[in-house]
Motif scaffolding. Structure first.
Motif, PDB file in Angstrom:
ATOM      1  N   GLY A  65      36.759  44.400  38.155  1.00 43.69           N
ATOM      2  CA  GLY A  65      38.073  44.983  38.406  1.00 43.69           C
ATOM      3  C   GLY A  65      38.363  45.223  39.868  1.00 43.69           C
ATOM      4  O   GLY A  65      39.159  46.113  40.217  1.00 43.69           O
ATOM      5  N   GLU A  66      37.755  44.427  40.759  1.00 39.92           N
ATOM      6  CA  GLU A  66      37.960  44.585  42.194  1.00 39.92           C
ATOM      7  C   GLU A  66      39.048  43.630  42.680  1.00 39.92           C
ATOM      8  O   GLU A  66      39.385  42.651  42.001  1.00 39.92           O
ATOM      9  N   PRO A  67      39.620  43.892  43.873  1.00 42.32           N
ATOM     10  CA  PRO A  67      40.666  42.997  44.394  1.00 42.32           C
ATOM     11  C   PRO A  67      40.131  41.588  44.620  1.00 42.32           C
ATOM     12  O   PRO A  67      38.948  41.386  44.906  1.00 42.32           O
ATOM     13  N   VAL A  68      41.023  40.609  44.486  1.00 44.37           N
ATOM     14  CA  VAL A  68      40.663  39.216  44.717  1.00 44.37           C
ATOM     15  C   VAL A  68      41.247  38.760  46.042  1.00 44.37           C
ATOM     16  O   VAL A  68      42.264  39.277  46.512  1.00 44.37           O
ATOM     17  N   ASP A  69      40.575  37.803  46.677  1.00 45.61           N
ATOM     18  CA  ASP A  69      41.062  37.231  47.924  1.00 45.61           C
ATOM     19  C   ASP A  69      40.575  35.800  48.025  1.00 45.61           C
ATOM     20  O   ASP A  69      40.137  35.204  47.017  1.00 45.61           O
ATOM     21  N   LEU A  70      40.649  35.215  49.211  1.00 43.85           N
ATOM     22  CA  LEU A  70      40.248  33.824  49.392  1.00 43.85           C
ATOM     23  C   LEU A  70      38.815  33.580  48.938  1.00 43.85           C
ATOM     24  O   LEU A  70      38.490  32.526  48.384  1.00 43.85           O
ATOM     25  N   ARG A  71      37.943  34.545  49.140  1.00 47.29           N
ATOM     26  CA  ARG A  71      36.543  34.372  48.746  1.00 47.29           C
ATOM     27  C   ARG A  71      36.393  34.244  47.231  1.00 47.29           C
ATOM     28  O   ARG A  71      35.453  33.617  46.747  1.00 47.29           O
ATOM     29  N   THR A  72      37.332  34.806  46.482  1.00 50.41           N
ATOM     30  CA  THR A  72      37.349  34.616  45.029  1.00 50.41           C
ATOM     31  C   THR A  72      37.647  33.162  44.691  1.00 50.41           C
ATOM     32  O   THR A  72      37.031  32.565  43.807  1.00 50.41           O
ATOM     33  N   ASP A  73      38.611  32.573  45.403  1.00 46.54           N
ATOM     34  CA  ASP A  73      38.904  31.152  45.209  1.00 46.54           C
ATOM     35  C   ASP A  73      37.715  30.285  45.608  1.00 46.54           C
ATOM     36  O   ASP A  73      37.442  29.254  44.968  1.00 46.54           O
ATOM     37  N   LEU A  74      36.999  30.665  46.655  1.00 42.60           N
ATOM     38  CA  LEU A  74      35.830  29.887  47.068  1.00 42.60           C
ATOM     39  C   LEU A  74      34.718  29.984  46.028  1.00 42.60           C
ATOM     40  O   LEU A  74      33.973  29.022  45.813  1.00 42.60           O
ATOM     41  N   PHE A  75      34.569  31.134  45.381  1.00 36.40           N
ATOM     42  CA  PHE A  75      33.603  31.259  44.282  1.00 36.40           C
ATOM     43  C   PHE A  75      33.966  30.281  43.161  1.00 36.40           C
ATOM     44  O   PHE A  75      33.098  29.588  42.612  1.00 36.40           O
ATOM     45  N   ALA A  76      35.244  30.227  42.822  1.00 39.38           N
ATOM     46  CA  ALA A  76      35.692  29.300  41.774  1.00 39.38           C
ATOM     47  C   ALA A  76      35.481  27.853  42.196  1.00 39.38           C
ATOM     48  O   ALA A  76      35.155  26.996  41.366  1.00 39.38           O
ATOM     49  N   LEU A  77      35.663  27.561  43.493  1.00 37.83           N
ATOM     50  CA  LEU A  77      35.374  26.209  43.986  1.00 37.83           C
ATOM     51  C   LEU A  77      33.893  25.888  43.804  1.00 37.83           C
ATOM     52  O   LEU A  77      33.535  24.758  43.445  1.00 37.83           O
ATOM     53  N   GLY A  78      33.025  26.878  44.056  1.00 38.08           N
ATOM     54  CA  GLY A  78      31.602  26.677  43.825  1.00 38.08           C
ATOM     55  C   GLY A  78      31.308  26.364  42.360  1.00 38.08           C
ATOM     56  O   GLY A  78      30.490  25.496  42.045  1.00 38.08           O
ATOM     57  N   ARG A  79      31.972  27.065  41.448  1.00 36.55           N
ATOM     58  CA  ARG A  79      31.806  26.802  40.018  1.00 36.55           C
ATOM     59  C   ARG A  79      32.267  25.387  39.677  1.00 36.55           C
ATOM     60  O   ARG A  79      31.627  24.679  38.875  1.00 36.55           O
TER      61      ARG A  79
END
Length: 471
Positions: free
Chosen positions: A175-189
């Protein structure tokens, strides 16, 4: 049954998911196909304003790797996003049929990273980087679709309902805020799945929550992939950095990610592997009608754009015009006569220029750094020609021009303007030549490959002035 959304005619259903349906549509005004996504609007005016703000942000993006938004139509309960239609397939469908080569995987990852970089420049987070949102065009290009998911706060349950479990990050679970690093995590997936053929985390909600809440992750499929000879360890290391549980331990922006992916692409260019277009072509979406009915909310078809405009004009006429019928008729005749006179005396000259995109050659490494597309270049050339030569009519590769005058009169022969664009690893050569004779009004410019769009615009303006000097 309603088959229209505003001025757009719906042709067939393309895809359906937890966040709405996507239809193939047709814009008869501009004679082009469009993709129309219809999604329910959230409750509450504040959330609706947030969604509309996100839509306007996405519409301001101008990158060939991001699906362009043309129009937004809002009703009391739904939102329709009118977007560029990308014939081809999506990565989810492709991965269900073929194991991608390393070259194809790196191209996909690099283009997605470039799209994220463009979005991050205006503070936009995608929030749902999953395979079905990565479109592969018939030319083998990549387009990232469905921006703006982060505008709507979502729980893991909402992510599951939207089919986005494959894009969940620890921030979603906690439940934490999302930012560009969240998108990069998804890119890693996404990279993990393309390389190994397996998801990095479980694809059921409870198991995914437990796995993502861990302090560190075991990635056995990636370890096995890395053990095979010929698989670059640097790529596996990059995937592990992208999949760090703590956002602070991931790459903090796309710059380093893109640089590493470009380096790996250059190294893999020496391998004789099939490219993305060749691998994807057998699985492109058939361009034919479907028997599935078009289930469109009736509210979209109640007032078309043309009818709405007519209602507004009639309302204005009733408010401002004289009451007497004779006075209205006289005023209407005066207006029609005045407009006809203005159009006659101000009609533009019918000079014609045929713009020929003679040659395009862009190296693979330049694709990932270019900030303009060939279409952007042609659009800038068209704009400068129209400003430099008022009344000109453009044909060929340029955008069509609308002119007023005697439509039944024959047009003069079109003059030729050839445009060439060649981009190497670091520089682009842009050439314009007016006419067919060698050296006749020929100019060229050398620009760095990652030059800003404003620099391209300035150079093209100067080139058009040089090719068409004042007479």
């Amino acid at each position: 049954m309603n088959t229209t959304v505003g001025p757009y005619e719906l042709v067939r259903l393309i895809a359906s998911g937890g966040q709405g349906q996507v239809y193939l549509g047709y814009d008869a005004r501009l004679c082009r196909q469009v993709a129309i996504k219809i999604r329910p609007l959230p409750e509450g005016r504040a959330m609706r304003r947030t969604v509309m703000r996100e839509a306007r942000l996405v519409a301001s993006l101008n990158d060939e790797r991001i699906v362009k938004i043309f129009d937004v139509i809002e009703t009391p309960a739904h939102l329709a996003l009118v977007m560029a239609y990308v014939p081809g397939t999506d990565l989810e469908h492709l991965l269900g049929h073929v194991s991608l080569s390393l070259a194809s995987t790196l191209k996909l990852a690099c283009d997605v990273a470039v799209a994220l970089a463009a979005a991050s420049q205006i503070g936009l987070v995608h929030g749902d980087i999953k395979a079905s949102n990565v479109l592969v065009s018939e030319a083998g290009g990549i387009c990232l679709a469905d921006f703006g998911t982060a505008a709507i706060p979502s729980s893991p349950e909402a992510a599951l309902a939207g089919g986005s479990l494959s894009a969940l990050a620890p921030e979603h679970v906690l439940g934490e805020p999302v930012d560009l690093r969240t998108d990069l995590f998804a890119l890693g997936r996404l990279l993990h799945r393309m390389l190994t053929g397996e998801h990095a985390f479980p694809m059921t909600l409870q198991a995914a929550e437990r796995a993502l809440a861990a302090s560190r992750y075991e990635l056995p499929a990636l370890t096995e992939w890395e053990s095979h000879s010929g698989h670059p360890p640097a790529l596996a290391a990059l995937v592990r950095r992208l999949l760090q549980a703590e956002p602070a331990r991931r790459p903090q922006d796309t710059h380093l990610v893109r640089r590493e992916l470009r380096t790996l692409r250059l190294e893999c260019s020496l391998l004789s592997e099939p490219g993305l277009q060749a691998q994807a072509a057998p699985y492109f979406r058939p361009e034919s009608a479907t028997e599935e009915p078009l289930d469109i909310p009736d509210e979209f078809g109640q007032i078309s754009g043309r009818r709405r405009a007519g209602m507004e004009l009639r309302s204005l006429w009733r408010q401002r015009m004289p009451v007497s019928g004779a006075a209205r008729a006289a005023l209407a005749l005066m207006l029609v006569g005045g407009m006809a006179g203005i159009m006659w005396w101000t009609r533009p000259a019918q000079s014609v220029i045929e713009v020929d995109l003679a040659d395009i050659e862009i190296s693979p490494s330049a694709v990932s750094v270019l900030r303009v597309t060939a279409d952007d270049v042609l659009g800038l050339v068209s704009r400068e020609l129209e400003q430099r030569l008022p009344g000109v009519r453009l044909l060929g590769a340029a955008r069509p021009s609308v002119i007023y005058g005697d439509g039944d009169l024959p047009l003069p022969a079109a003059a030729k303007l050839s445009v060439q664009l060649r981009c190497g690893d670091d520089f682009c050569l842009l050439v314009m030549q007016r006419g067919l004779l060698p050296g006749e009004h020929r100019v060229q410019r050398l620009l760095v490959a990652d030059a800003a769009p404003e620099r391209w615009s300035d150079e093209i303006r100067q080139m058009v002035v040089a090719v068409y000097p004042a007479e």
